[in-house]
Design an enzyme around this catalytic site. Structure first.
Site, PDB file in Angstrom:
ATOM      1  N   HIS A   6       0.817  -1.209   0.000  1.00 13.48           N
ATOM      2  CA  HIS A   6       0.000   0.000   0.000  1.00 13.48           C
ATOM      3  C   HIS A   6       0.849   1.256   0.000  1.00 13.48           C
ATOM      4  O   HIS A   6       0.570   2.215  -0.699  1.00 13.48           O
ATOM      5  CB  HIS A   6      -0.897   0.023   1.251  1.00 13.48           C
ATOM      6  CG  HIS A   6      -1.994  -0.968   1.166  1.00 13.48           C
ATOM      7  ND1 HIS A   6      -2.597  -1.514   2.267  1.00 13.48           N
ATOM      8  CD2 HIS A   6      -2.600  -1.518   0.104  1.00 13.48           C
ATOM      9  CE1 HIS A   6      -3.524  -2.351   1.878  1.00 13.48           C
ATOM     10  NE2 HIS A   6      -3.537  -2.383   0.575  1.00 13.48           N
TER      11      HIS A   6
ATOM     12  N   CYS B 180       1.494  -0.695 -24.618  1.00  7.57           N
ATOM     13  CA  CYS B 180       1.298  -0.075 -23.303  1.00  7.57           C
ATOM     14  C   CYS B 180       2.220  -0.660 -22.229  1.00  7.57           C
ATOM     15  O   CYS B 180       2.099  -0.332 -21.062  1.00  7.57           O
ATOM     16  CB  CYS B 180      -0.156  -0.195 -22.858  1.00  7.57           C
ATOM     17  SG  CYS B 180      -0.709  -1.891 -22.651  1.00  7.57           S
TER      18      CYS B 180
HETATM   19  C1  PEP Z   1       2.046  -5.574 -19.649  1.00 10.00           C
HETATM   20  O1  PEP Z   1       1.986  -6.740 -19.278  1.00 10.00           O
HETATM   21  O2  PEP Z   1       2.907  -5.146 -20.442  1.00 10.00           O
HETATM   22  C2  PEP Z   1       1.071  -4.587 -19.159  1.00 10.00           C
HETATM   23  C3  PEP Z   1       1.010  -3.377 -19.673  1.00 10.00           C
HETATM   24  O3  PEP Z   1       0.253  -4.934 -18.136  1.00 10.00           O
HETATM   25  P1  PEP Z   1       0.720  -5.143 -16.614  1.00 10.00           P
HETATM   26  O4  PEP Z   1       2.102  -4.577 -16.477  1.00 10.00           O
HETATM   27  O5  PEP Z   1      -0.290  -4.426 -15.809  1.00 10.00           O
HETATM   28  O6  PEP Z   1       0.671  -6.621 -16.473  1.00 10.00           O
END
Ligand code: PEP
Ligand code: MG
Length: 762
Positions: free
Chosen positions: A369, A682
């Protein structure tokens, strides 16, 4: 050989309990002498400042005073030979061997039987274990036993070496705690300040047992206890209120939940029960708190272990109150870092946030947290720093690198200057990049790239909007789930999503459906698996729990009414069936929402994350079913390279610039373009300046990254032409190693005077 295995287990237990590395080494040599009937036992360890030297760190059997005096070069003598070959060596008569080197004054002349075992960790020889005897030769069972022991010892030595214990042991000045420690990245940023050690003062287990007798005495204890609980509860609510000035209401829920734990009937009732049985309040409270904490600790779940810490922290607060040790008024330096064994979220609320520059905590992880809150407040945090010498750190200079997870304690002058320079460079770079904040992300030959932000906290939203982002490319909805004590209701979720969609009104917002499991557990939804990354996570959970999924999607759709900027992203898609099933549920959620609000609502755009390797080979089929795809390079790298993204032991193997990852991305780009499906990235690679160059060179037009990475990404994009970036992809095509690909791109950045964009330590 059961007896040897038993000896080994016992020895390993003792070593684990040793307070420091020197005592651990001494325990080993003492015990081996007895267990193996040998005359001499020695442990040599690599010198921390000279990899070519082996130092004798522990010994039994040689003449006294020899420890610390013997320094051997690698390759010199039998010990050096073992280190050089990185293999065990057994000799009947060591004196006859050509590499034998007699250490003057050691007294080893009468013990020619020799066995040397290298201590190896991650391909590196850290030291050598040496056994010597007068007569009886060592056999292969002895060698197997010692090799097993050496592997266990390697962990302890590697740990001691990383935590600076070995340097400290060898330094003239044994009181200095100057060292660099490796923890885990908690919240990004590089920061320096004076350590303020959070000392929770009283410790529960140091409370003595005392009896009380007589009705009045028992009543007094209960009154004192009730008042203490009430005072602590009150101060927690006040802290929650104070935090509301810095954090949005959503994240403050955590503090209230914390205070509400004190309303828990069983904590209070169990304590009063014990008091009535004649125990004084502090001991009754101690017993209750420890029993409750133990229930969580024994569950072996990182999140539940965090709950145990919450209970213990509350326990200490009430105890402090009970024992009337008024908390001292502290003077906080102008720029300070909170340092301690276990920094709790409530600690954050009790310090002046305008002077708080960072957090360094011995326990905890990036998903604690306090790390989540630090991220929200823009405060760098380093968590999980084993052997943090916090009891000796008050007032010392500390640097926290929340990117790499390093903590520099009382850095020596030259290192301190270097770090100050990094901090200043980072600051001036950030300042200079502000100038392009409102400029478009366009290459020098006119290729337009859309830059989005990754988010998950309400506190991120305003900075994200101010950063010039064109929308939210990934909103990790699991974060608001993680800071709660139970599943948020549809109404709770509606409020959060509405706020996100409204903040970015007119701009696309990609809300990812709940992606828990793996390294993202929920305290109130425990999942116990041997292999969580390959287990029940992401879309698998929500498809198995349509109740959770539909509630979430309904909340999203209601939040989207009148705004129409919602995009829904499905995590961890590994095949078509999952996609079909999810789409059916999304349609159902839409019908239900329409019925509820009695109006037609627009069906949002739905996308799939490409992060499980199987999805690469079905990219055309996936694209035909969705409106967009988004590559999650973090998980894609993890699964493609079979490297746990959180495991320090294999961290060096984790690189999203691995040629296979780049090729996989290329395949996805080709598939998406065949189907005319918009594609974005992303994962972390999208925010890495080199990743930006590679991804754009591969033809990706949309990137989503953390707010802090955005200015650098834009700078890179505005400094190169698309033609150049494409040419670099071709040029680097035959490169076999991720490191070489990185170096290739660093050179290109440096040629353009942009070397500063690549932070040191990356
Ligand atoms: C990823 O896996 O690249 C992603 C963007 O999601 P997370 O990091 O939340 O698993
Ligand atoms: Mg992922």
């Amino acid at each position: 050989m059961p007896s040897l295995i038993h000896t080994l287990q016992k020895l390993v237990r003792k070593v684990d309990q040793a307070p420091n590395i020197q005592q651990a080494l001494d325990i080993i040599v003492d015990n081996l002498i007895d267990a193996l009937k040998i005359d001499i036992c020695s442990i040599f360890i690599n010198s921390p400042d000279d990899d070519d030297k082996l130092l004798l760190m522990a010994n039994r059997g040689l003449n006294q005073g020899i420890v610390g005096r013997v320094r051997l070069s690698r390759g010199a003598g039998l010990v050096g030979m073992v280190a050089e070959k990185a293999e065990p060596v057994r000799l009947q008569d060591a004196h006859l061997h050509k590499s034998f080197y007699h250490v003057e004054g050691s007294g080893e002349e009468a013990y020619p039987v020799f066995m040397g075992i290298p201590i190896i960790s991650q391909r590196k020889v850290l030291g050598v274990l040496v056994l010597q005897r007068a007569k009886l030769a060592f056999d292969s069972d002895d060698e197997a036993f010692m090799t097993t022991l050496a592997t266990q010892l390697a962990n302890a030595i590697s740990h001691a070496s990383r935590s600076g214990q070995i340097s400290q042991l060898l330094s003239e000045d044994n009181v200095s705690v100057s060292c660099t420690l490796q923890g885990v990245a908690g919240a990004p940023g590089l920061t320096m300040g004076q350590a303020v050690v959070i000392n929770h003062g009283v410790s529960l287990h140091s409370v003595p047992d005392k009896n009380v007798s007589g009705d009045q005495a028992i009543l007094d204890e209960i009154i004192n206890f009730d008042e203490s609980v009430e005072t602590v509860k009150q101060s927690l609510y006040e802290q929650a209120d104070r935090m509301k000035e810095s954090l949005p209401v959503e994240e403050c829920a955590l503090f209230e939940a914390y205070a509400q734990m004190l309303d828990s009937g069983s904590l209070i009732d169990d304590t009063c029960q014990l008091i009535r049985q004649g125990l004084w309040a502090p001991a009754a409270w101690r017993n209750t708190v420890e029993a409750h904490a133990e229930i969580f600790t024994s569950m072996e779940d990182e999140y539940l272990a965090e709950r145990a810490n919450d209970i213990l922290d509350l326990g200490r607060r009430v105890l402090q109150r009970l024992l009337s040790s008024q908390s001292r008024e502290r003077n906080y330096p102008q720029e300070f870092l909170l340092v301690g064994e276990q920094i709790s979220a409530a600690d954050l609320a009790s310090v002046p946030l305008d002077r708080l520059r960072g957090i360094v905590s011995e326990h905890g992880s990036g998903s604690s947290h306090v790390a989540i809150l630090a991220h929200a407040l823009g405060i760098p945090a380093v968590m999980g720093v084993a052997n943090l010498p916090y009891t000796r750190m008050e007032g010392l200079t500390v640097v926290a690198d929340g990117y790499s997870g390093k903590a520099f304690i009382d850095p020596k002058q030259s290192l301190k200057q270097e770090l100050q320079q990094h901090i200043a460079d980072e600051q001036s770079l950030t300042d200079s990049l502000r100038a392009i904040k409102d400029k478009p992300a366009v290459t020098t030959d006119g290729f337009r790239v859309s830059l989005f932000v990754n988010s998950g906290l309400m506190a991120d939203l305003t900075p994200s909007l101010m950063s010039g982002a064109e929308g939210v490319g990934l909103y990790r909805t699991e974060v608001p789930f993680q800071v709660r004590e139970s599943f948020p209701s549809e109404e709770d979720q509606f409020r959060i999503y509405r706020e996100v969609l409204k903040t970015f009104q007119g701009k696309p917002v990609v809300l990812r459906t709940l992606d828990v499991g793996g390294d993202k557990p929920l305290s109130y939804f425990p999942i116990r698996e041997d292999n969580p990354f390959l287990g029940w996570r992401g879309i698998r959970i929500t498809l198995d729990h349509p109740d959770i999924f539909i509630t979430q999607v309904r909340a999203m759709m209601r939040a989207n009414i009148g705004l129409n900027n919602l995009h829904i992203l499905l995590p961890m898609i590994s095949g078509i069936q999952e996609l079909d099933d999810a789409l059916i549920l999304i349609h159902r959620a839409k019908d239900e929402t329409e019925e509820e609000v009695q109006q037609e609502i627009r069906f949002p755009r739905v996308g799939a994350m490409i992060e499980v390797p199987s999805s690469i080979y079905q990219i055309d089929e996936i694209c035909r079913l969705v409106d967009f795809v988004s590559i999650g390079t973090n998980d894609l790298t993890q699964y493609l390279l079979a490297v746990d993204r959180n495991n320090e032991s294999v961290a060096a193997l984790f690189s999203s610039l691995h040629p296979s990852v780049i090729r996989a991305i290329e395949q996805v780009v080709l598939g998406a373009s065949r189907q005319d499906t918009p594609i974005s990235v992303c994962g972390e690679l999208a925010g890495d300046p080199i990743g930006v160059m590679v991804l754009i060179g591969l033809g990706i037009e949309s990137l989503s990254m953390s707010t802090g990475s955005l200015p650098r990404a834009k700078k890179v994009i505005r400094s190169f032409s698309m033609a150049e970036l494409k040419a670099y992809i071709r040029e680097a095509e035959g490169t076999l190693e991720a490191d070489d690909i990185r170096s290739f791109y660093i050179e290109k950045l440096e040629q353009r005077g942009l070397g500063g964009l690549i932070r040191a330590g990356k």
